[in-house]
Every structure is written in structure tokens, then in C-alpha cells.
Motif scaffolding. Structure first.
Motif, mmCIF file in Angstrom:
data_model
loop_
_atom_site.group_PDB
_atom_site.id
_atom_site.type_symbol
_atom_site.label_atom_id
_atom_site.label_comp_id
_atom_site.label_asym_id
_atom_site.label_seq_id
_atom_site.Cartn_x
_atom_site.Cartn_y
_atom_site.Cartn_z
ATOM 1 N N GLU A 154 0.806 -1.226 0.000
ATOM 2 C CA GLU A 154 0.000 0.000 0.000
ATOM 3 C C GLU A 154 0.837 1.272 0.000
ATOM 4 O OE1 GLU A 154 -0.674 0.302 4.834
ATOM 5 O OE2 GLU A 154 -2.047 -0.895 3.616
ATOM 6 N N ASP A 155 2.148 1.146 0.198
ATOM 7 C CA ASP A 155 3.011 2.332 0.228
ATOM 8 C C ASP A 155 2.992 3.059 -1.117
ATOM 9 O OD1 ASP A 155 3.725 1.714 2.794
ATOM 10 O OD2 ASP A 155 5.690 0.876 2.276
ATOM 11 N N GLU A 156 2.943 4.364 -1.066
ATOM 12 C CA GLU A 156 3.029 5.143 -2.303
ATOM 13 C C GLU A 156 4.436 5.082 -2.890
ATOM 14 O OE1 GLU A 156 1.625 9.103 -2.003
ATOM 15 O OE2 GLU A 156 -0.309 8.556 -1.119
ATOM 16 N N ASP A 157 5.421 5.065 -2.029
ATOM 17 C CA ASP A 157 6.813 5.019 -2.469
ATOM 18 C C ASP A 157 7.356 3.611 -2.253
ATOM 19 O OD1 ASP A 157 9.445 5.350 -3.080
ATOM 20 O OD2 ASP A 157 9.904 6.721 -1.428
ATOM 21 N N TRP A 158 7.643 2.932 -3.345
ATOM 22 C CA TRP A 158 8.175 1.577 -3.266
ATOM 23 C C TRP A 158 9.707 1.549 -3.218
ATOM 24 C CZ3 TRP A 158 5.638 -3.060 -6.185
ATOM 25 C CH2 TRP A 158 4.368 -3.279 -5.671
ATOM 26 N N GLY A 159 10.304 2.705 -3.078
ATOM 27 C CA GLY A 159 11.762 2.731 -3.026
ATOM 28 C C GLY A 159 12.416 2.418 -4.353
ATOM 29 N N ALA A 160 11.696 2.668 -5.437
ATOM 30 C CA ALA A 160 12.188 2.358 -6.779
ATOM 31 C C ALA A 160 13.369 3.272 -7.133
ATOM 32 C CB ALA A 160 11.044 2.534 -7.781
ATOM 33 N N PRO A 161 14.142 2.924 -8.164
ATOM 34 C CA PRO A 161 13.915 1.820 -9.107
ATOM 35 C C PRO A 161 14.651 0.541 -8.696
ATOM 36 C CG PRO A 161 15.643 3.231 -9.959
ATOM 37 C CD PRO A 161 15.200 3.841 -8.643
ATOM 38 N N TYR A 162 14.204 -0.588 -9.284
ATOM 39 C CA TYR A 162 14.815 -1.886 -9.030
ATOM 40 C C TYR A 162 15.263 -2.509 -10.342
ATOM 41 C CZ TYR A 162 12.588 -1.412 -4.475
ATOM 42 O OH TYR A 162 12.196 -0.946 -3.252
ATOM 43 N N ASP A 163 16.422 -3.125 -10.303
ATOM 44 C CA ASP A 163 16.901 -3.823 -11.495
ATOM 45 C C ASP A 163 16.098 -5.090 -11.750
ATOM 46 O OD1 ASP A 163 19.261 -2.112 -12.061
ATOM 47 O OD2 ASP A 163 19.918 -2.855 -10.094
ATOM 48 N N VAL A 164 15.701 -5.748 -10.676
ATOM 49 C CA VAL A 164 14.971 -7.016 -10.791
ATOM 50 C C VAL A 164 13.827 -7.035 -9.790
ATOM 51 C CG1 VAL A 164 15.113 -9.512 -10.362
ATOM 52 C CG2 VAL A 164 16.926 -8.353 -11.636
ATOM 53 N N ILE A 165 12.662 -7.501 -10.244
ATOM 54 C CA ILE A 165 11.531 -7.738 -9.349
ATOM 55 C C ILE A 165 11.066 -9.167 -9.553
ATOM 56 C CG2 ILE A 165 9.159 -7.118 -8.755
ATOM 57 C CD1 ILE A 165 9.744 -4.272 -9.584
ATOM 58 N N LEU A 166 11.022 -9.936 -8.468
ATOM 59 C CA LEU A 166 10.497 -11.299 -8.489
ATOM 60 C C LEU A 166 9.094 -11.232 -7.898
ATOM 61 C CD1 LEU A 166 13.633 -13.217 -7.143
ATOM 62 C CD2 LEU A 166 13.075 -12.619 -9.509
ATOM 63 N N ASP A 167 8.077 -11.431 -8.747
ATOM 64 C CA ASP A 167 6.695 -11.202 -8.320
ATOM 65 C C ASP A 167 5.921 -12.495 -8.123
ATOM 66 O OD1 ASP A 167 4.282 -9.842 -7.730
ATOM 67 O OD2 ASP A 167 3.623 -10.252 -9.777
ATOM 68 N N PRO A 182 1.988 -1.423 -10.331
ATOM 69 C CA PRO A 182 3.014 -0.715 -9.567
ATOM 70 C C PRO A 182 4.373 -1.410 -9.610
ATOM 71 C CG PRO A 182 1.347 -1.662 -8.103
ATOM 72 C CD PRO A 182 0.817 -1.757 -9.490
ATOM 73 N N ALA A 183 4.373 -2.729 -9.756
ATOM 74 C CA ALA A 183 5.645 -3.443 -9.824
ATOM 75 C C ALA A 183 6.402 -3.056 -11.092
ATOM 76 C CB ALA A 183 5.410 -4.950 -9.782
ATOM 77 N N VAL A 184 5.716 -3.033 -12.222
ATOM 78 C CA VAL A 184 6.372 -2.646 -13.472
ATOM 79 C C VAL A 184 6.871 -1.209 -13.395
ATOM 80 C CG1 VAL A 184 5.969 -2.162 -15.916
ATOM 81 C CG2 VAL A 184 5.165 -4.303 -14.925
ATOM 82 N N ARG A 185 6.070 -0.330 -12.794
ATOM 83 C CA ARG A 185 6.482 1.082 -12.690
ATOM 84 C C ARG A 185 7.676 1.270 -11.756
ATOM 85 N NH1 ARG A 185 0.842 1.522 -13.109
ATOM 86 N NH2 ARG A 185 0.513 1.624 -10.850
ATOM 87 N N ALA A 186 7.968 0.266 -10.947
ATOM 88 C CA ALA A 186 9.118 0.345 -10.042
ATOM 89 C C ALA A 186 10.401 -0.172 -10.680
ATOM 90 C CB ALA A 186 8.828 -0.443 -8.758
#
Length: 307
Positions: free
Chosen positions: A187-200, A209-213
């Protein structure tokens, strides 16, 4: 034997126990007396959202009590684990010998269902991301059985920043204890992005939101059963990519790789690099309670049914 099933779709309350004859091992199969059954989110979702009754599949572990024609690699008395594609929630289960493996002497059946399938998925998803040294990794569903192991893979592999995404702040200390450098809430507005890799491991509405991060050139590996839709433009503007991963495809299409990963999982466990987390061991007859724990996202690690 006792078996759990359902006749209509719905919540955990639709599950019921019944007494049935125990199955027999066919050609290329082994019959085991089940000692532990892993409960997974895909199975829980099928009960609530499917198009009618499904036969529960899942990872099981126990002792071989019979072998079918053509089986040479296992014998009665062997302790094994594997994927059961029908009637896994039962006191006896049939496994395809080709997808069955032995449990080391120093491990329990619960250890096996907490490590093997979840560890293979975590390892496969991490490998699919092709993480480079010094990159940042975000793991969603980080308190799940797969997520806990994915965090540890990232940490052991030298990721510069390992972040856990969870549903509630009450899980923060738990995932930090498994190696997360930071913790965010969905629910956080700030996901601490950007990330090189996201394992979803969540999917659904979380994919956006994951793609936008993702960072420029980032990779998102989707391995959940939650589905979801991604706008191609969101990938385009980041030069990012999305990769789907399913362990079944590896087991069927690349058996040698599957076997190697399996051996390495136990080696990493023995070395202390990987630690399994078991939320609760629940009697088989109380399978509805196990499904409730998963649906309410209360679990910290694996939920295991014990016949």
C-alpha cells in the motif's frame, strides 16, 4: 483413508473430509504414506475462483509403500518427496516416479515440503531474472514459502540491495531476519524504486506498480497464479522486460536442470545458506483452517498439513 475435497467453489468452508479407498500405484508410479503436504496459494485460489471442483495437487512427502510396474529407482520404505497432481490432501498419495526424489536422512518430511517445490520455484525465478552482481532485487510475497527462499538466494548471490514487499508491517521483522535490507508494504506510495529485478509472486493488481518500479533495463519475473495485465507502454519507456516462469515447464522440458537444482537445494540447506520457514503444521482434517491462513495472508513461511 482420509481425503479432503470440495464439490462447489467458495472459501475454506467448502472443504470437507471423507473416507475413501487408498489408491494404487500404476506403471511408473509410487504410492506413499503421506507425512506432510504443502499448502499453496494456487490451490487455495482454485477452490475459491475455479470453474468447479478440482482435485488437490501439491507437494507431498512420506514413505513409499508400493511401487508400480517399471519403477526401478525406488523401493518400499524409501522416504521421498514429489509433486502429486491429484488427491494430494490425503493419507496416501500417488507420485510419478520421474518427479520424485529421496529425502536426505537428516531431513524430515516437513523439511522436504518446505524446501523442495518452493526452493525450485525461487531458484528458477531468480535464474530467469539473470541478476548481475551489484543489482537491486525486490521480492513480492516475501513472507511466503517461495518468497523467503528467493530473498535468501538474492542475499547469498551478492545483490547490492534486497528489498521485501509484504502485505503488513507485522511481517517486517520476519523478512529482515531472512536477509531483507529494507521492507515495503504493497500500500506504500513510495516503493523505493527503481529496481533492477523484481520477483513477483502476487500478480493481479500488483503488477502495475511493480512494473512502474523497474529501473531502465529492469526485469520482472512473474511466477504467481494471480494473473494480471501489464501495459506494454510501461515496459517500452523503461526498456524493461517481463518474464514468465513456471516450474512445471522445467520439470518436463529440462529434467537434467531440474535434478541439478534439486541437488543444489539440499546442499545449500546443509551449508546453512538456505533456511526454510514453516508457519504452522496443521492436521489434515483441518485443511479449511490452513486455507484460511493463506487467504488472509497471515502465513510467515510454509503452511503444512499433517495426516
Amino acid at each position: 483413508m482420509l481425503r479432503i475435497r470440495h464439490e462447489v467453489n467458495g472459501g475454506p468452508e467448502v472443504l470437507f473430509a471423507e473416507e475413501v479407498d487408498r489408491p494404487e500405484a500404476g506403471a511408473g508410479e509410487v504410492l506413499i504414506r503421506v507425512e506432510a503436504v504443502g499448502v499453496t496459494l494456487p490451490t487455495v485460489r482454485k477452490v475459491r475462483e475455479g470453474n468447479g471442483p478440482v482435485s488437490f495437487g501439491g507437494e507431498v512427502a512420506g514413505e513409499v509403500v508400493a511401487t508400480g510396474a517399471g519403477v526401478t529407482g525406488f523401493a518400499v520404505g524409501d522416504r521421498v518427496t514429489g509433486l502429486c497432481f491429484a488427491d494430494a490432501y490425503a493419507e496416501f498419495a500417488v507420485l510419478n516416479a520421474a518427479h520424485t526424489s529421496r529425502i536426505p536422512q537428516d531431513a524430515t518430511a516437513v523439511d522436504a515440503v518446505a524446501l523442495v517445490r518452493s526452493g525450485l520455484v525461487a531458484r528458477g525465478a531468480y535464474e530467469a531474472a539473470r541478476v548481475e552482481p551489484g543489482e537491486s532485487v525486490l521480492v513480492t510475497a516475501a513472507a511466503s514459502a517461495v518468497g523467503t527462499l528467493a530473498l535468501q538466494f538474492a542475499k547469498a548471490d551478492g545483490a547490492a540491495r534486497v528489498v521485501a514487499a509484504v502485505s503488513g508491517a507485522d511481517k517486517a521483522d520476519f523478512v529482515r531476519g531472512l536477509g531483507a535490507d529494507e521492507v515495503i508494504l504493497y500500500e506504500d506510495e513510495d516503493w523505493g524504486a527503481p529496481y533492477d529485478v523484481i520477483l513477483d509472486g502476487v500478480g493481479g493488481d500488483l503488477l502495475g506498480p511493480a512494473v512502474r518500479a523497474l529501473a531502465t533495463g529492469g526485469r520482472l519475473v512473474a511466477f504467481s497464479s494471480g494473473g494480471g495485465t501489464v501495459e506494454a507502454y510501461e515496459l517500452l519507456v523503461r526498456g524493461a522486460s517481463m518474464i514468465g516462469f513456471q516450474m512445471r515447464a522445467i520439470a518436463l522440458g529440462k529434467p537434467e536442470l531440474y535434478d541439478r537444482w534439486l541437488r543444489e537445494l539440499w546442499q545449500l540447506r546443509d551449508a546453512g545458506t538456505l533456511r526454510t520457514a514453516v508457519h504452522e503444521e496443521i492436521p489434515l482434517a483441518e485443511a479449511a483452517r490452513a486455507h484460511t491462513v493463506i487467504e488472509q495472508r497471515r502465513n510467515l513461511g510454509k503452511v503444512v498439513l499433517i495426516p
